[in-house]
Design a protein around this motif. Sequence first.
Motif, short mmCIF file in Angstrom:
data_model
loop_
_atom_site.label_atom_id
_atom_site.label_comp_id
_atom_site.label_asym_id
_atom_site.label_seq_id
_atom_site.Cartn_x
_atom_site.Cartn_y
_atom_site.Cartn_z
N SER A 86 74.24 66.09 40.61
CA SER A 86 75.30 66.37 41.59
C SER A 86 76.55 66.98 40.97
CB SER A 86 75.68 65.09 42.34
OG SER A 86 76.11 64.09 41.44
N ASP A 87 76.57 67.16 39.65
CA ASP A 87 77.68 67.83 38.98
C ASP A 87 77.28 69.29 38.79
OD1 ASP A 87 79.64 68.86 37.38
OD2 ASP A 87 79.61 67.24 35.89
N PHE A 88 77.81 70.16 39.65
CA PHE A 88 77.37 71.55 39.66
C PHE A 88 78.03 72.38 38.57
CE2 PHE A 88 76.36 69.78 43.73
CZ PHE A 88 75.09 70.28 43.98
N SER A 89 78.85 71.76 37.73
CA SER A 89 79.40 72.44 36.56
C SER A 89 78.47 72.29 35.35
CB SER A 89 80.78 71.89 36.22
OG SER A 89 80.69 70.55 35.74
N GLN A 90 77.37 71.55 35.52
CA GLN A 90 76.44 71.30 34.43
C GLN A 90 75.08 71.95 34.71
OE1 GLN A 90 77.41 69.57 31.58
NE2 GLN A 90 79.40 69.73 32.59
N ARG A 91 74.41 72.34 33.64
CA ARG A 91 73.05 72.88 33.78
C ARG A 91 72.10 71.75 34.16
NH1 ARG A 91 70.46 76.32 28.85
NH2 ARG A 91 72.41 77.49 29.21
N ALA A 92 71.15 72.05 35.04
CA ALA A 92 70.13 71.08 35.44
C ALA A 92 68.76 71.74 35.33
CB ALA A 92 70.36 70.60 36.87
N VAL A 93 67.78 71.00 34.83
CA VAL A 93 66.44 71.54 34.60
C VAL A 93 65.39 70.52 35.03
CG1 VAL A 93 64.80 72.37 32.85
CG2 VAL A 93 67.24 72.92 32.63
N MET A 94 64.35 71.01 35.69
CA MET A 94 63.19 70.18 36.00
C MET A 94 61.94 70.98 35.64
SD MET A 94 61.72 67.41 37.13
CE MET A 94 62.94 66.49 38.08
N THR A 95 61.09 70.42 34.78
CA THR A 95 59.84 71.06 34.40
C THR A 95 58.67 70.28 35.00
OG1 THR A 95 59.94 69.82 32.32
CG2 THR A 95 60.74 72.10 32.30
N PRO A 96 57.52 70.93 35.20
CA PRO A 96 56.42 70.26 35.91
C PRO A 96 55.96 68.97 35.27
CG PRO A 96 56.01 72.62 35.77
CD PRO A 96 57.22 72.35 34.93
N ASP A 97 56.09 68.84 33.95
CA ASP A 97 55.66 67.61 33.30
C ASP A 97 56.55 66.43 33.64
OD1 ASP A 97 57.47 69.29 31.61
OD2 ASP A 97 57.50 67.50 30.35
N ARG A 98 57.71 66.70 34.27
CA ARG A 98 58.63 65.63 34.65
C ARG A 98 58.65 65.37 36.15
NH1 ARG A 98 63.96 67.74 33.16
NH2 ARG A 98 64.69 65.73 33.93
N TYR A 99 57.79 66.04 36.89
CA TYR A 99 57.74 65.82 38.34
C TYR A 99 57.48 64.34 38.65
CZ TYR A 99 57.22 70.84 39.61
OH TYR A 99 57.39 72.17 39.81
N GLN A 100 58.22 63.81 39.59
CA GLN A 100 57.96 62.47 40.12
C GLN A 100 57.85 62.60 41.64
OE1 GLN A 100 60.76 59.52 38.77
NE2 GLN A 100 60.40 59.94 36.62
N TRP A 101 56.63 62.55 42.15
CA TRP A 101 56.41 62.67 43.60
C TRP A 101 56.73 61.34 44.26
CZ3 TRP A 101 55.84 67.22 45.87
CH2 TRP A 101 55.37 68.30 45.11
N VAL A 102 57.65 61.37 45.22
CA VAL A 102 58.13 60.17 45.91
C VAL A 102 57.79 60.30 47.39
CG1 VAL A 102 60.17 58.81 46.49
CG2 VAL A 102 60.03 59.95 44.26
N ALA A 103 57.27 59.23 47.95
CA ALA A 103 56.91 59.26 49.37
C ALA A 103 58.16 59.44 50.23
CB ALA A 103 56.19 57.98 49.76
N SER A 104 58.04 60.27 51.26
CA SER A 104 59.11 60.41 52.25
C SER A 104 58.88 59.38 53.35
CB SER A 104 59.09 61.83 52.84
OG SER A 104 58.07 61.94 53.83
N PRO A 105 59.81 59.26 54.31
CA PRO A 105 59.58 58.33 55.42
C PRO A 105 58.39 58.73 56.30
CG PRO A 105 61.91 58.84 55.23
CD PRO A 105 61.18 59.80 54.33
N GLN A 106 57.94 59.98 56.19
CA GLN A 106 56.85 60.45 57.03
C GLN A 106 55.52 60.35 56.28
OE1 GLN A 106 57.72 61.05 60.04
NE2 GLN A 106 55.70 61.53 60.85
N PRO A 107 54.50 59.66 56.83
CA PRO A 107 53.22 59.52 56.14
C PRO A 107 52.62 60.87 55.76
CG PRO A 107 53.31 58.08 58.06
CD PRO A 107 54.51 58.96 58.14
#
Length: 229
Positions: free
Chosen positions: A8-29
């Motif tokens: 949430s700090d948009f002054s900082q670089r943020a990175v997500m690579t596929p090996d770090r994906y964490q799939w989280v269930a949404s409220p919808q099945p």
Amino acid sequence: MNMMLLNSDFSQRAVMTPDRYQWVASPQPGVERVMLDRIGREQARATSLVRYAPDSMFPVHNHPGGEEILVLSGIFTENGTNYPAGWYLRSPDGSSHQPSSHGGTTIFVKLRQMNPEERQPLRINTKDMSNWHGQPGRQVCPLFSSTSETVMLLKIAPGERLFCTPLTGGAELMILEGTLTGPQGEYAKGSWLRLPPGDMPALLAAGTDTLLYLKTGHLSPETLFGVTS
């Protein structure tokens, strides 16, 4: 759900690579997501990957602050209209829809991040080559442009440098095909990077043509919509 602050700090670089994906269930099945950045509770300003299992759907709902979607795989269905992989959708503040997928789909989604003055829905098929232009080493499919942001798909040839000047308004990218290399390592297909204003990493296409979603200009304080101090 308590208030979530993720990248949430948009002054900082943020990175997500596929090996770090964490799939989280949404409220919808049947619907899961990988959260990339987020400010809020269940109704949040958010950037996510969202995966629909076959025959899953959301009920009709509206989108304060708008919604931006790039279909990455499968077929995304909205109000009975099918959008296969490669379609780009923008739906402005106050729009509503009923999304679903018969065979399953994965989409890149940005919520509550649009300029409130944007009123026109947009649907673009990036697989239609008439939407592309450029030189052999650098092909562009323009998607959206305003005073606050520019969005495109970009294909660059091996050895081409992605950024040649500092990013005055920041940049955000999702690698759709190929690989980018930089001082911090390699970013393969599925990698997401958010780069703050003034950043200029030495990112090069490696090996084969690299295709990516690229948004620029939207991360300066005056163009950063959906964030309150």
